[in-house]
Design a protein around this motif. Structure first.
Motif, PDB file in Angstrom:
ATOM      1  N   PHE A  47     -22.449  13.008  -5.044  1.00  0.00           N
ATOM      2  CA  PHE A  47     -22.554  14.263  -5.234  1.00  0.00           C
ATOM      3  C   PHE A  47     -20.918  14.564  -5.979  1.00  0.00           C
ATOM      4  O   PHE A  47     -20.483  15.578  -7.202  1.00  0.00           O
ATOM      5  CB  PHE A  47     -21.820  14.338  -4.013  1.00  0.00           C
ATOM      6  CG  PHE A  47     -20.405  15.873  -4.039  1.00  0.00           C
ATOM      7  CD1 PHE A  47     -20.937  17.027  -4.253  1.00  0.00           C
ATOM      8  CD2 PHE A  47     -19.008  15.597  -3.975  1.00  0.00           C
ATOM      9  CE1 PHE A  47     -20.336  18.057  -4.104  1.00  0.00           C
ATOM     10  CE2 PHE A  47     -18.447  16.155  -4.080  1.00  0.00           C
ATOM     11  CZ  PHE A  47     -18.636  17.731  -3.877  1.00  0.00           C
ATOM     12  N   TYR A  53     -22.464  14.369  -9.889  1.00  0.00           N
ATOM     13  CA  TYR A  53     -22.513  15.995 -10.165  1.00  0.00           C
ATOM     14  C   TYR A  53     -21.828  16.699 -10.169  1.00  0.00           C
ATOM     15  O   TYR A  53     -21.874  18.119 -11.207  1.00  0.00           O
ATOM     16  CB  TYR A  53     -24.025  16.017  -8.886  1.00  0.00           C
ATOM     17  CG  TYR A  53     -25.472  15.991  -9.080  1.00  0.00           C
ATOM     18  CD1 TYR A  53     -25.693  14.475  -9.233  1.00  0.00           C
ATOM     19  CD2 TYR A  53     -26.340  16.166  -9.644  1.00  0.00           C
ATOM     20  CE1 TYR A  53     -26.986  13.751  -8.966  1.00  0.00           C
ATOM     21  CE2 TYR A  53     -27.726  16.088 -10.115  1.00  0.00           C
ATOM     22  CZ  TYR A  53     -28.067  14.920 -10.385  1.00  0.00           C
ATOM     23  OH  TYR A  53     -28.683  14.086  -9.770  1.00  0.00           O
ATOM     24  N   HIS A  91     -21.034  19.177 -13.646  1.00  0.00           N
ATOM     25  CA  HIS A  91     -21.335  20.583 -13.072  1.00  0.00           C
ATOM     26  C   HIS A  91     -19.485  20.562 -14.013  1.00  0.00           C
ATOM     27  O   HIS A  91     -19.479  22.292 -14.972  1.00  0.00           O
ATOM     28  CB  HIS A  91     -21.430  20.819 -12.003  1.00  0.00           C
ATOM     29  CG  HIS A  91     -20.945  22.236 -11.790  1.00  0.00           C
ATOM     30  ND1 HIS A  91     -22.194  23.220 -12.427  1.00  0.00           N
ATOM     31  CD2 HIS A  91     -20.416  23.155 -11.476  1.00  0.00           C
ATOM     32  CE1 HIS A  91     -22.358  24.671 -12.009  1.00  0.00           C
ATOM     33  NE2 HIS A  91     -21.137  24.928 -11.548  1.00  0.00           N
ATOM     34  N   GLY A 119     -25.876  18.859  -1.670  1.00  0.00           N
ATOM     35  CA  GLY A 119     -27.175  18.755  -2.350  1.00  0.00           C
ATOM     36  C   GLY A 119     -28.045  17.912  -2.866  1.00  0.00           C
ATOM     37  O   GLY A 119     -28.072  15.951  -2.223  1.00  0.00           O
ATOM     38  N   ASP A 127     -31.237  16.050  -5.791  1.00  0.00           N
ATOM     39  CA  ASP A 127     -32.321  16.971  -6.517  1.00  0.00           C
ATOM     40  C   ASP A 127     -33.969  17.341  -6.249  1.00  0.00           C
ATOM     41  O   ASP A 127     -34.095  16.348  -5.460  1.00  0.00           O
ATOM     42  CB  ASP A 127     -32.877  15.809  -7.507  1.00  0.00           C
ATOM     43  CG  ASP A 127     -31.755  15.317  -8.305  1.00  0.00           C
ATOM     44  OD1 ASP A 127     -31.187  16.244  -8.955  1.00  0.00           O
ATOM     45  OD2 ASP A 127     -31.510  13.863  -8.579  1.00  0.00           O
ATOM     46  N   TRP A 179     -28.955  21.678  -5.871  1.00  0.00           N
ATOM     47  CA  TRP A 179     -27.406  21.123  -6.654  1.00  0.00           C
ATOM     48  C   TRP A 179     -26.481  22.468  -7.269  1.00  0.00           C
ATOM     49  O   TRP A 179     -25.410  22.516  -6.679  1.00  0.00           O
ATOM     50  CB  TRP A 179     -27.439  20.572  -7.908  1.00  0.00           C
ATOM     51  CG  TRP A 179     -27.522  18.977  -7.428  1.00  0.00           C
ATOM     52  CD1 TRP A 179     -28.401  18.142  -7.164  1.00  0.00           C
ATOM     53  CD2 TRP A 179     -26.907  18.383  -6.881  1.00  0.00           C
ATOM     54  NE1 TRP A 179     -28.234  16.540  -6.773  1.00  0.00           N
ATOM     55  CE2 TRP A 179     -27.359  17.066  -6.038  1.00  0.00           C
ATOM     56  CE3 TRP A 179     -24.902  18.647  -6.109  1.00  0.00           C
ATOM     57  CZ2 TRP A 179     -26.030  15.879  -4.920  1.00  0.00           C
ATOM     58  CZ3 TRP A 179     -24.526  17.577  -5.282  1.00  0.00           C
ATOM     59  CH2 TRP A 179     -25.647  16.541  -4.487  1.00  0.00           C
ATOM     60  N   LEU A 191     -23.170  23.469  -6.370  1.00  0.00           N
ATOM     61  CA  LEU A 191     -22.154  22.443  -7.277  1.00  0.00           C
ATOM     62  C   LEU A 191     -21.352  24.578  -7.349  1.00  0.00           C
ATOM     63  O   LEU A 191     -20.106  24.150  -7.703  1.00  0.00           O
ATOM     64  CB  LEU A 191     -22.495  22.286  -7.899  1.00  0.00           C
ATOM     65  CG  LEU A 191     -23.345  20.903  -8.096  1.00  0.00           C
ATOM     66  CD1 LEU A 191     -23.698  20.518  -9.132  1.00  0.00           C
ATOM     67  CD2 LEU A 191     -22.154  19.707  -7.062  1.00  0.00           C
TER      68      LEU A 191
END
Length: 371
Positions: free
Chosen positions: A28, A31, A35, A179, A181, A356, A360
């Motif tokens: 997390f 990612y 982001h 989240g 993939d 995601w 995010l």
């Protein structure tokens, strides 16, 4: 707070760092950091290093890393790292995101210095059976400390939010899940190399601990010939751990223990080519392993607690004991229609809540309130 260059800035504490190699929070953190950097944020992630020496910094994929060497191992090493990371973060006035509350008492330093700190409160760690009395008290005390010391709290599941509402007001809590993939294809070679046939096995990916129902899962699967394999991932030490030994003793020849696999492409391939995933977690909020199985398009059979039921949704098969699971597996394995029905429900649920992009985006909106 904003960085000197005018960019919004975030410091991420509480994980072993990026790139991810150790678990859900690390994934997390990676990612989220990627982001936010793509959206113009300056992001600093604290990273635990094995060994000795001074703190040093570098940049990875546009993410600033503060790398802190720690010679001690295990929980002691984690505590030392968390303290050093908090002290370092306290030298700035920039927004912090603390992932987990296991050393939340250290956040006193951030609070005293007036540094905004959002805490993801994770699961209810002190309820886990594996901990002794002292450890349970430590986690319970830090659970309370996180609620008091954090400027804002994130709950990853409505059940966790309900728990936090017994301690703080609703305005202090934002509910944002974990989240995963979406896997649309993965090579078969990693699966074949492990002696498994794509589409002819089920997976269990969890630490071998009582609250994850591994013994019940293996015992139920082994009650009858299934015509499929059960692939169990995790580190098992039967010569040292009685629970691990009981699990392995209960296994039929259709159960395959693959060991601990940390290579992400291999794990993703195992998930993608699995017919279904059995999730036995009884404690916690939105578990990364469950969401990742949903993103892989697996049929889901899960322990029937409120956390899992919110994540996987209606029309998924739930069990509460070994007998339940035996009955469910007997009706599911080999039934293409039943499995496809569950997969369809799971896919809809995943697309609504757990991509995601959704997760995010919600984090960025929430963090902007404090930046």
């Amino acid at each position: 707070m904003t960085a000197s260059a005018g960019k919004p800035c975030l410091r991420i504490l509480g994980t072993r760092g990026v790139p991810a190699a150790h678990g859900g929070f690390e994934t997390f953190a990676e990612y989220l950091a990627r982001h936010l950097v793509s959206k113009g944020w300056r992001v600093i992630v604290y990273c635990q290093e094995d060994g000795e020496g001074p703190i040093f910094t570098d940049v990875w994929e546009g993410i600033e890393r503060v790398r802190i060497p720690v010679s001690a191992g295990g929980p002691r090493g984690t505590i030392i790292f968390d303290w050093k990371a908090t002290v370092h973060a306290a030298r700035s006035k920039e927004l912090c995101l603390t992932l987990g509350y296991n050393t939340a008492v250290f956040c006193t330093l951030l609070r005293v210095k007036g540094i905004p700190n959002v805490i993801n409160m994770d699961g209810i760690e002190w309820k886990r059976q594996k901990w002794g009395t002292v450890a349970k008290f430590w986690f319970w005390a830090n659970d309370w400390a996180g609620c008091w010391l954090g400027n804002h709290l994130v709950a990853d599941n409505p059940g966790i939010k309900d728990h936090l509402l017994t301690r703080v007001g609703e305005k202090k809590i934002t509910m944002i899940p974990y989240g995963a993939d979406r896997l649309s294809s993965m090579p078969e070679e990693p699966v074949l190399a492990l002696g498994l046939e794509p589409g002819r096995y089920w997976t269990v990916i969890a630490r071998p601990e009582p609250e994850n129902s591994i013994l019940e899962i293996v015992s139920a699967f082994s009650r009858h010939p299934r015509g499929a394999k059960l692939a169990v991932l995790g580190k098992y030490e039967p010569e040292r751990n009685a629970y691990h030994r009981a699990i392995m003793d209960a296994a039929s020849d259709e159960v395959v223990f693959l060991g601990a696999i940390y290579d992400a492409p291999i794990v993703k391939a195992l998930r993608f080519h699995s017919e279904g995933y059995i999730h036995g977690h009884q404690v916690g909020g939105t578990n990364p392993s469950l969401v990742e199985a949903m993103g892989a398009g697996n049929a889901i059979v899960a322990h029937g607690n409120k956390f899992n039921q919110w994540v996987a949704g209606e029309s998924v098969a739930y069990f509460n004991c070994e007998e339940d699971l035996d009955h469910i597996l007997g009706g599911l394995i080999g039934s293409v229609e039943s499995i496809e029905k569950i997969k369809s429900v799971v896919a809809c649920r995943y697309n609504k809540e757990f991509t995601w992009g959704v997760v995010l985006g919600e984090y960025e909106i929430m963090l902007q309130r404090f930046s």
